[in-house]
Design a protein around this motif. Structure first.
Motif, PDB file in Angstrom:
ATOM      1  N   PHE A 288      -7.290   1.674  -3.106  1.00 49.89           N
ATOM      2  CA  PHE A 288      -6.410   0.573  -2.676  1.00 49.89           C
ATOM      3  C   PHE A 288      -6.543   0.306  -1.181  1.00 49.89           C
ATOM      4  O   PHE A 288      -6.452  -0.842  -0.742  1.00 49.89           O
ATOM      5  CB  PHE A 288      -4.951   0.883  -3.032  1.00 49.89           C
ATOM      6  CG  PHE A 288      -4.661   0.754  -4.497  1.00 49.89           C
ATOM      7  CD1 PHE A 288      -4.512  -0.492  -5.082  1.00 49.89           C
ATOM      8  CD2 PHE A 288      -4.565   1.883  -5.309  1.00 49.89           C
ATOM      9  CE1 PHE A 288      -4.249  -0.627  -6.434  1.00 49.89           C
ATOM     10  CE2 PHE A 288      -4.318   1.762  -6.660  1.00 49.89           C
ATOM     11  CZ  PHE A 288      -4.162   0.514  -7.240  1.00 49.89           C
ATOM     12  N   GLY A 289      -6.802   1.361  -0.403  1.00 46.48           N
ATOM     13  CA  GLY A 289      -7.016   1.149   1.030  1.00 46.48           C
ATOM     14  C   GLY A 289      -8.253   0.312   1.279  1.00 46.48           C
ATOM     15  O   GLY A 289      -8.247  -0.628   2.096  1.00 46.48           O
TER      16      GLY A 289
ATOM     17  N   PHE B  73       0.840  -1.201   0.000  1.00 41.79           N
ATOM     18  CA  PHE B  73       0.000   0.000   0.000  1.00 41.79           C
ATOM     19  C   PHE B  73       0.881   1.260   0.000  1.00 41.79           C
ATOM     20  O   PHE B  73       0.654   2.204  -0.757  1.00 41.79           O
ATOM     21  CB  PHE B  73      -0.911  -0.029   1.234  1.00 41.79           C
ATOM     22  CG  PHE B  73      -2.025   0.976   1.191  1.00 41.79           C
ATOM     23  CD1 PHE B  73      -2.299   1.726   0.044  1.00 41.79           C
ATOM     24  CD2 PHE B  73      -2.811   1.179   2.318  1.00 41.79           C
ATOM     25  CE1 PHE B  73      -3.345   2.646   0.027  1.00 41.79           C
ATOM     26  CE2 PHE B  73      -3.848   2.107   2.308  1.00 41.79           C
ATOM     27  CZ  PHE B  73      -4.121   2.831   1.156  1.00 41.79           C
ATOM     28  N   THR B  74       1.922   1.251   0.808  1.00 39.71           N
ATOM     29  CA  THR B  74       2.816   2.403   0.926  1.00 39.71           C
ATOM     30  C   THR B  74       3.589   2.638  -0.371  1.00 39.71           C
ATOM     31  O   THR B  74       3.752   3.775  -0.816  1.00 39.71           O
ATOM     32  CB  THR B  74       3.805   2.201   2.087  1.00 39.71           C
ATOM     33  OG1 THR B  74       3.065   1.948   3.288  1.00 39.71           O
ATOM     34  CG2 THR B  74       4.693   3.416   2.283  1.00 39.71           C
TER      35      THR B  74
ATOM     36  N   ALA C 150      -5.941   5.843   9.727  1.00 38.58           N
ATOM     37  CA  ALA C 150      -4.605   6.407   9.981  1.00 38.58           C
ATOM     38  C   ALA C 150      -3.894   6.707   8.667  1.00 38.58           C
ATOM     39  O   ALA C 150      -3.195   7.719   8.535  1.00 38.58           O
ATOM     40  CB  ALA C 150      -3.781   5.434  10.824  1.00 38.58           C
ATOM     41  N   TYR C 151      -4.084   5.815   7.678  1.00 44.10           N
ATOM     42  CA  TYR C 151      -3.484   6.041   6.355  1.00 44.10           C
ATOM     43  C   TYR C 151      -3.965   7.365   5.760  1.00 44.10           C
ATOM     44  O   TYR C 151      -3.193   8.160   5.231  1.00 44.10           O
ATOM     45  CB  TYR C 151      -3.848   4.884   5.425  1.00 44.10           C
ATOM     46  CG  TYR C 151      -2.640   4.114   4.944  1.00 44.10           C
ATOM     47  CD1 TYR C 151      -1.859   4.605   3.904  1.00 44.10           C
ATOM     48  CD2 TYR C 151      -2.283   2.914   5.553  1.00 44.10           C
ATOM     49  CE1 TYR C 151      -0.747   3.895   3.470  1.00 44.10           C
ATOM     50  CE2 TYR C 151      -1.181   2.200   5.135  1.00 44.10           C
ATOM     51  CZ  TYR C 151      -0.403   2.697   4.090  1.00 44.10           C
ATOM     52  OH  TYR C 151       0.697   2.002   3.670  1.00 44.10           O
ATOM     53  N   PHE C 152      -5.303   7.569   5.830  1.00 43.30           N
ATOM     54  CA  PHE C 152      -5.862   8.814   5.302  1.00 43.30           C
ATOM     55  C   PHE C 152      -5.277  10.032   6.019  1.00 43.30           C
ATOM     56  O   PHE C 152      -4.976  11.045   5.392  1.00 43.30           O
ATOM     57  CB  PHE C 152      -7.396   8.802   5.439  1.00 43.30           C
ATOM     58  CG  PHE C 152      -8.099   8.423   4.173  1.00 43.30           C
ATOM     59  CD1 PHE C 152      -8.146   9.308   3.101  1.00 43.30           C
ATOM     60  CD2 PHE C 152      -8.695   7.184   4.048  1.00 43.30           C
ATOM     61  CE1 PHE C 152      -8.785   8.943   1.928  1.00 43.30           C
ATOM     62  CE2 PHE C 152      -9.340   6.821   2.877  1.00 43.30           C
ATOM     63  CZ  PHE C 152      -9.387   7.703   1.810  1.00 43.30           C
ATOM     64  N   MET C 153      -5.134   9.904   7.318  1.00 43.54           N
ATOM     65  CA  MET C 153      -4.611  11.036   8.088  1.00 43.54           C
ATOM     66  C   MET C 153      -3.139  11.279   7.767  1.00 43.54           C
ATOM     67  O   MET C 153      -2.697  12.422   7.625  1.00 43.54           O
ATOM     68  CB  MET C 153      -4.804  10.778   9.583  1.00 43.54           C
ATOM     69  CG  MET C 153      -6.264  10.671   9.989  1.00 43.54           C
ATOM     70  SD  MET C 153      -6.494  10.528  11.756  1.00 43.54           S
ATOM     71  CE  MET C 153      -6.081  12.172  12.280  1.00 43.54           C
TER      72      MET C 153
ATOM     73  N   VAL D  56      -8.478  -3.386   3.035  1.00 49.65           N
ATOM     74  CA  VAL D  56      -9.391  -3.654   4.169  1.00 49.65           C
ATOM     75  C   VAL D  56     -10.266  -4.849   3.824  1.00 49.65           C
ATOM     76  O   VAL D  56     -10.510  -5.731   4.661  1.00 49.65           O
ATOM     77  CB  VAL D  56     -10.249  -2.401   4.485  1.00 49.65           C
ATOM     78  CG1 VAL D  56     -11.371  -2.769   5.483  1.00 49.65           C
ATOM     79  CG2 VAL D  56      -9.392  -1.283   5.057  1.00 49.65           C
ATOM     80  N   TYR D  57     -10.757  -4.875   2.561  1.00 54.44           N
ATOM     81  CA  TYR D  57     -11.583  -5.988   2.094  1.00 54.44           C
ATOM     82  C   TYR D  57     -10.837  -7.319   2.216  1.00 54.44           C
ATOM     83  O   TYR D  57     -11.406  -8.339   2.610  1.00 54.44           O
ATOM     84  CB  TYR D  57     -11.989  -5.738   0.633  1.00 54.44           C
ATOM     85  CG  TYR D  57     -12.623  -6.915  -0.044  1.00 54.44           C
ATOM     86  CD1 TYR D  57     -13.961  -7.259   0.196  1.00 54.44           C
ATOM     87  CD2 TYR D  57     -11.875  -7.697  -0.938  1.00 54.44           C
ATOM     88  CE1 TYR D  57     -14.526  -8.361  -0.424  1.00 54.44           C
ATOM     89  CE2 TYR D  57     -12.439  -8.800  -1.562  1.00 54.44           C
ATOM     90  CZ  TYR D  57     -13.778  -9.128  -1.310  1.00 54.44           C
ATOM     91  OH  TYR D  57     -14.343 -10.210  -1.922  1.00 54.44           O
TER      92      TYR D  57
END
Length: 572
Positions: A258-259, A156-157, A275-278, A263-264
């Motif tokens: 993608f997040g 993801f990163t 936290a990713y969004f933040m 999660v799915y």
């Protein structure tokens, strides 16, 4: 060039490092919030852990007060540091300009020089404060966010940072075009300042010739060029800004899609997703800051290039490494086979010119315009250097002397007197700024200007106006004579000092000049022969050099060129 720029931080190191420390603390606190939020969503809230909720809530409040203090320090003291660097640069630039040769000022407009000193350095100040701070803080935020995010989910990163890499590449490609556009705005800024300075300085001439419309037309032309240069700059800035915003928007879409996918798959939790969004929001902030910094650097660096270019100029006329210093008894002047021409001219003004002026004597130069009379007066104090031959003072080449020592012992009274905006006293004090008021008054009396000054309502504190606009030509001339009386130099140069005055004023000033010349080595340049009749020696200068030499009476008896000039003046 960069090394020269960095040295300006040296005198402000403490403020610089404290500013970076405060900015670092702010960045660190920004990184804490998403991590704590993740804990709240994944742990404290599902497990109903009220103690930890209120504990960390209180901790965040305390930390944000610390952040507020750091923010105040960065915004206040960071700008203070920037203005101090601007101050140091401005002083260095003004100091350098004071040392430049006369031909530099022959070739450059006053308005352009003013823009270098005042306008360009303002952008440099903003750049010097914000750039190190923004780059440092942004790197902490980006590296810190990357380190935390990669621990949450590697793939993801990496996906997120692919978009960031494209953003950086795009920004780099647009940077050169923005820099070129910024340079064009600098050039037109100088033009418009020069036009304003030129028009305002000649406003009385404009009114006298009723050329207001002509001046307006010239000003409109340069203003339109100024606007066009900014249109080009803002076009490049618009492409840059809109392009970077597109990449940022695509980055948010990538995090959303993608997040949600990860999660799915159950590879990250809801808390980690939030936290990713933040973190991305915090990551976008330094990226936006870096983009704004690039824009700021374009403006500031193009101004610094102008600054650096002047700072690097080495004046041709400067003191030697082991200079000689003149004493008060100086007086003898000699020109030995001197050749000279101005840089803008193809022809020699002087060719194999030789003359000796003995100490304490008054020597006059007469002749047609353009034969080099005023040039001779400019070579003695080294306003210009000869191409060939030697100018000597006290049997030493003027190039061997300390420049300031040489000029300190030479006094000038010119036809075109420059009067500074200020008081009568200020303008006389320019001859010797440390002089006492009694010495100022004594100099004014000797120059026959004291009685006029005390007749004014504010006396010596009377404001003379821009370039002495409130004074007559004779009053300006007498102030310039008072300056030289105050300076009290052993060598005196009188360059057409009375040529533009009426007969009554001329006689008054001539009396002051005769007293000023007493006991000094004096070089007189004049068109009016009545002002040189009492000279110890008169030199008649033509394109062929000195064609006649002698006292007034000797030249009259010679019945040559001088005699013809004298007879012509009597018939007027």
């Amino acid at each position: 060039m960069l090394k020269t720029f960095i040295k300006y931080y040296k005198n402000h190191q403490l403020l610089f490092y404290l500013d970076l420390l405060a900015a670092s603390i702010m960045s660190g606190l920004n990184l804490l919030f998403p991590m704590i939020t993740r804990r709240f969503i994944d742990d404290y809230i599902p497990n109903k852990n009220l103690q930890m909720i209120f504990t960390f809530g209180g901790l965040l409040v305390g930390l944000y007060f610390i952040r507020m203090a750091c923010n105040y320090f960065v915004n206040y003291y960071g700008h203070v540091m920037g203005t101090r660097i601007e101050r140091d640069m401005r002083i260095d630039l003004f100091k350098k300009i004071q040392t430049l040769d006369s031909d530099y000022f022959d070739d450059h407009k006053t308005g352009s020089i003013m823009t270098y000193i005042v306008g360009h350095l303002r952008d440099i100040s903003e750049m010097s404060h914000h750039t190190p701070e923004n780059v440092f803080v942004s790197l902490i935020m980006i590296i810190g966010s990357f380190a935390i995010l990669i621990n949450i989910h590697l793939m993801f990163t990496l996906i997120v940072f692919v978009f960031i890499i494209f953003l950086v590449i795009f920004s780099s490609l647009r940077r050169k075009k923005m820099m070129a556009a910024s340079r064009r705005t600098r050039a037109t800024h100088e033009e418009i300042n020069s036009e304003v300075e030129n028009s305002i300085g000649g406003i009385r001439l404009t009114k006298a010739f009723t050329n207001e419309d002509f001046e307006l037309k010239k000003f409109k032309n340069v203003t339109y060029r100024y606007q066009d240069s900014y249109d080009s700059f803002y076009k490049q800035m618009g492409i840059f800004s809109s392009g970077t915003n597109l990449f940022i928007d695509l980055l948010y879409v990538a995090v959303l899609v993608f997040g949600g996918y990860f999660v799915y798959l159950g590879q990250i939790t809801i808390g980690e997703y939030v936290a990713y969004f933040m973190f991305i929001a915090y990551l976008i902030q330094p990226i936006r800051t870096l983009i704004q910094t690039i824009e700021q650097v374009q403006k500031g660096w193009s101004g610094y290039e102008k600054f650096y270019k002047i700072i690097q100029i080495e004046p041709k006329i400067k003191s030697p490494k082991d200079p000689l210093f003149l004493n008060e008894k100086v007086g003898k002047i000699e020109f030995r086979d001197v050749n000279f021409q101005y840089e803008t001219s193809r022809e020699h003004v002087l060719h194999n010119f030789s003359v000796v002026i003995e100490p304490g004597t008054k020597v006059a130069l007469v002749g047609e315009t353009g034969v080099g009379k005023s040039t001779i007066s400019k070579l003695i104090p080294r306003f210009y250097d000869v191409l060939k031959g030697t100018v000597l003072v006290e049997d030493h080449d003027v190039k061997d002397y300390d420049v300031y020592s040489l000029r300190l012992h030479i006094g000038h009274v010119q036809q075109d007197v420059y009067i500074f905006y200020g008081t009568m006293k200020d303008n006389i004090l320019y001859g010797r700024p440390e002089a006492t008021m009694d010495e100022v008054i004594d100099a004014a009396k000797k120059a026959n200007i004291h009685n006029f000054i005390i007749s004014l309502e504010n006396g010596y504190d009377t404001i003379v106006g821009e370039r002495g606009v409130k004074l007559s030509g004779g009053q300006k001339q007498r102030i310039s004579i008072a300056r030289v009386f105050l300076k009290n130099p052993p060598i005196l140069i009188l360059d057409e000092a009375t040529s533009s005055l009426d007969n009554v004023t001329e006689k008054l000033i001539q009396k002051a000049l005769d007293e000023l010349s007493e006991g000094r080595t004096t070089l007189v340049i004049a068109h009016r022969l009545s002002t040189v009749s009492n000279a110890d020696k008169i030199l008649v200068l033509t394109e062929k050099g000195i064609t006649e030499s002698g006292t007034h009476q000797e030249l009259i008896d010679l019945d040559g060129y001088y005699a013809s000039l004298h007879n012509a003046s009597l018939q007027k």
